[in-house]
Write a protein that holds these residues in place. Structure first.
Motif, PDB file in Angstrom:
ATOM      1  N   LEU A 185       1.109  -1.423  -0.091  1.00  8.96           N
ATOM      2  CA  LEU A 185       0.059  -0.227   0.133  1.00  8.96           C
ATOM      3  C   LEU A 185       1.090   1.209  -0.387  1.00  8.96           C
ATOM      4  N   ARG A 186       0.376   2.284  -0.628  1.00  2.00           N
ATOM      5  CA  ARG A 186       1.187   3.738  -0.554  1.00  2.00           C
ATOM      6  C   ARG A 186       1.113   4.128   0.010  1.00  2.00           C
ATOM      7  N   ASN A 187       2.153   4.820   0.934  1.00  2.00           N
ATOM      8  CA  ASN A 187       1.789   5.455   1.970  1.00  2.00           C
ATOM      9  C   ASN A 187       2.370   7.484   1.404  1.00  2.00           C
ATOM     10  N   ASP A 188       0.594   7.714   0.833  1.00  2.00           N
ATOM     11  CA  ASP A 188       1.081   9.052   0.259  1.00  2.00           C
ATOM     12  C   ASP A 188      -0.238   9.831   1.288  1.00  2.00           C
ATOM     13  N   PHE A 189      -0.269  10.720   2.057  1.00  2.58           N
ATOM     14  CA  PHE A 189      -1.548  11.330   2.521  1.00  2.58           C
ATOM     15  C   PHE A 189      -2.234  12.339   1.687  1.00  2.58           C
ATOM     16  N   CYS A 317      -6.636  17.330  -2.677  1.00  2.00           N
ATOM     17  CA  CYS A 317      -6.047  16.127  -2.124  1.00  2.00           C
ATOM     18  C   CYS A 317      -8.270  15.470  -2.338  1.00  2.00           C
ATOM     19  N   GLY A 318      -8.868  16.441  -2.215  1.00  2.00           N
ATOM     20  CA  GLY A 318     -10.157  15.910  -1.616  1.00  2.00           C
ATOM     21  C   GLY A 318     -11.010  16.413  -2.307  1.00  2.00           C
ATOM     22  N   GLU A 443      -1.370   0.213  13.198  1.00  2.00           N
ATOM     23  CA  GLU A 443       0.018   0.488  13.757  1.00  2.00           C
ATOM     24  C   GLU A 443       0.942   1.708  12.906  1.00  2.00           C
ATOM     25  N   GLY A 444       0.110   2.315  12.474  1.00  2.00           N
ATOM     26  CA  GLY A 444       0.062   3.510  11.363  1.00  2.00           C
ATOM     27  C   GLY A 444      -1.023   4.605  11.399  1.00  2.00           C
ATOM     28  N   ARG A 445      -0.861   5.540  10.636  1.00  2.00           N
ATOM     29  CA  ARG A 445      -1.254   6.056  10.636  1.00  2.00           C
ATOM     30  C   ARG A 445      -2.967   5.629   9.829  1.00  2.00           C
ATOM     31  N   VAL A 446      -3.804   5.694   9.680  1.00  2.00           N
ATOM     32  CA  VAL A 446      -4.736   6.011   9.128  1.00  2.00           C
ATOM     33  C   VAL A 446      -5.131   6.621   7.878  1.00  2.00           C
ATOM     34  N   LEU A 447      -5.381   6.254   6.362  1.00  2.00           N
ATOM     35  CA  LEU A 447      -4.772   6.711   5.398  1.00  2.00           C
ATOM     36  C   LEU A 447      -6.345   7.318   4.436  1.00  2.00           C
ATOM     37  N   ASN A 448      -7.830   6.676   4.840  1.00  2.00           N
ATOM     38  CA  ASN A 448      -9.082   6.676   3.848  1.00  2.00           C
ATOM     39  C   ASN A 448      -9.687   5.310   4.754  1.00  2.00           C
ATOM     40  N   LEU A 449     -10.997   6.539   4.566  1.00  2.00           N
ATOM     41  CA  LEU A 449     -12.251   5.695   5.575  1.00  2.00           C
ATOM     42  C   LEU A 449     -13.502   5.741   4.735  1.00  2.00           C
ATOM     43  N   SER A 462      -5.257   2.109   7.182  1.00  2.00           N
ATOM     44  CA  SER A 462      -3.557   2.963   6.998  1.00  2.00           C
ATOM     45  C   SER A 462      -2.236   2.102   6.331  1.00  2.00           C
ATOM     46  N   ALA A 463      -1.382   2.652   6.863  1.00  2.00           N
ATOM     47  CA  ALA A 463      -0.447   2.790   6.077  1.00  2.00           C
ATOM     48  C   ALA A 463       0.635   1.434   6.828  1.00  2.00           C
TER      49      ALA A 463
END
Length: 496
Positions: A185-189, A317-318, A443-449, A462-463
């Motif tokens: 998974l690409r960890n990009d905010f 981005c949104g 254990e990593g930041r949540v990117l999308n819901l 998540s990341a």
């Protein structure tokens, strides 16, 4: 006349200023009579008086056996005890005397002041008045606890009817119902890599591939794979009917796929940078790019690019269309939120209160004019806007980066996904933004819901390369599984 004489005798007896004749003999008189009876011979009246006065005093010296006088001990032989009084005892005695002589009104006011002081101390030390926190308080009808108040021990008894959603205690499991593995998974905010369609299909972009997971059957399908080297998927978005999936790529393209036949219908080229976000409004597809431009596509015609919206100076981005299709909201890395009119394709509002990138956007499904926005790491605020008036209704500091927002209509709540520093999913009451609970485990930041079609489950990507499903919004809480005691098995499954 005899009765007048009798009254005079009664008055004379009751007078207190006359000498008491029948009273017991005084102590000094008893000592004087004792001493006179011990001596023989007659004494003159003056000498006997002097003799009685001298004998009334305690002698300081007593004669010894050899005729010499000796000192009398201080702790024996005295006729009375005189206690030692210090200054503190005198102050206490003076205070007691003055208190006894106080009027009744002053004592009442003192008691009132004392009660007021005790109440103030109770509020300061305990946080509330002890008299108002009784288990059964019969002084009047008690009030409901404020909305979002989590300590149920403070208000134990209430006569006021509660809302339907609060009649029964609601259990929210702290463990996810399912965990799906999402490797590479690409960890990009700034990317939007997950969306849940109306056909109960969950689309997830993993690097250069797009996978579909059937939530009902559990089947996994590979829909698309990028052919260009070092290319990747940037965004996915379902149409309203759930039959078509739009895909934005790093190669500046927007692709439209028919999911039933797993076939690409068309590829739309108009952007010059990667397409970070997508949003549908019937047959109109909006796409936001890193260039800060928003393109409007009519997928029914050959000349799909119908309009360009210019309002951001950095990457968009949104993107989110309102439920009634009247407004389009866009958030960018320039910390601004723009609201566009769907009919006139012009800007209506520009909100600049956020101090971080605005990726999280969500429209309220039961109030189409309410928009929720969330800021990045340097802002951390969730804000509710009324786009009709352009005013901010509520702002709340979440103490964490806000990466995604969705509304849960079953309980009229707002769900937020967070990155640094908490990496969790939070549920908030609407519109007070009082926290309901935190869903921890990533254990990593949540990117999308993304919310399921029936509104009962929220998915968090998540990341840490996992996708977790939280079943928090079932319509009938009585049919849910037993909370504690029964060990809930977590179903793990790989997307690929």
């Amino acid at each position: 006349m005899s009765h007048f004489g009798f009254e005079n005798d009664i008055h004379s007896v009751l007078k207190l200023d006359m000498p008491i004749t029948n009273a017991p003999m005084a102590r000094w008189q008893r000592k004087a009579s004792t001493s006179t009876s011990a001596h023989t011979g007659a004494l003159s009246p003056s000498k006997s008086a002097n003799r009685s006065l001298s004998l009334s005093k305690t002698p300081s010296k007593t004669p010894g056996k050899n005729g010499k006088t000796q000192s009398t001990p201080s702790n024996a032989g005295g006729d009375r005890f005189i206690p030692v009084r210090n200054a503190k005892q005198m102050d206490v005695a003076s205070f007691l005397l003055s208190k006894e002589n106080e009027p009744a009104e002053e004592s009442t006011s003192a008691q009132a002041n004392q009660q007021a002081n005790q109440k103030a101390w109770s509020v300061t030390l305990n946080g509330y008045d002890l008299e108002e926190a009784k288990i059964l308080h019969l002084g009047g009808k008690p009030l409901n606890a404020p909305e979002g108040y989590q300590n149920n021990l403070k208000v134990l008894y209430s006569q006021v009817p509660t809302p339907v959603s609060m009649k029964k205690s609601r259990y929210i499991s702290s463990a996810p119902e399912r965990i799906l593995d999402a490797p590479e998974l690409r960890n990009d905010f700034y990317l939007n890599l997950m969306d849940w369609g109306r056909q109960n299909l969950l689309a997830v972009a993993l690097s250069e591939q797009v996978y579909l997971w059937d939530a009902a059957q559990g089947d996994i399908t590979l829909l698309k794979k990028m052919e260009e080297e070092n290319s990747y998927i940037c965004s996915v978005s379902w149409s309203k009917d759930g039959n078509f999936l739009a895909i934005g790529t790093s190669t500046c393209k927007v692709e439209l796929w028919d999911v039933q036949y797993q076939k690409r219908l068309r590829c739309m080229d108009s952007h010059t940078t990667r397409v970070s976000c997508l949003s549908w409004n019937d047959h109109v597809l909006s796409s936001g790019a890193r260039s800060g431009l928003i393109h409007q596509h009519d997928v029914r015609v050959a000349e799909h690019h119908t309009c360009t919206l210019r309002g951001h100076t950095q990457e968009v981005c949104g993107l989110a269309w309102s439920p009634d299709g009247r407004y389009l909201a866009s958030g960018g890395n320039d910390n601004t939120v723009n609201v566009w009119s769907g009919a006139q394709q012009t800007g209506v509002h520009c909100f600049t209160e956020h101090e971080g990138a605005v990726k999280a956007l969500a429209w309220c499904p039961w109030q189409s004019s309410i928009l929720a926005t969330g800021g990045g790491t340097s802002d951390r605020h969730i804000r509710l806007w009324n786009v009709n008036s352009g005013s901010c209704i509520t702002a709340w500091d979440t103490q964490s980066q806000v990466s995604s927002l969705v509304f849960a209509p079953n309980y009229k709540e707002l769900v937020s996904g967070h990155g640094f520093a908490h990496d969790q999913v939070s549920i908030w009451k609407y519109p007070s933004l009082a926290k309901v609970t935190d869903l921890q485990g990533h254990e990593g930041r949540v990117l999308n819901l993304s919310l399921s079609p029936d509104g009962s489950t929220v998915a968090s990507l998540s990341a840490d390369e996992t996708l977790r499903l939280w079943k928090c919004f079932e319509k009938d809480p009585s049919k849910k599984a037993k909370p504690a005691g029964a060990s809930s098995s977590i179903i793990q499954q790989h997307i690929r």
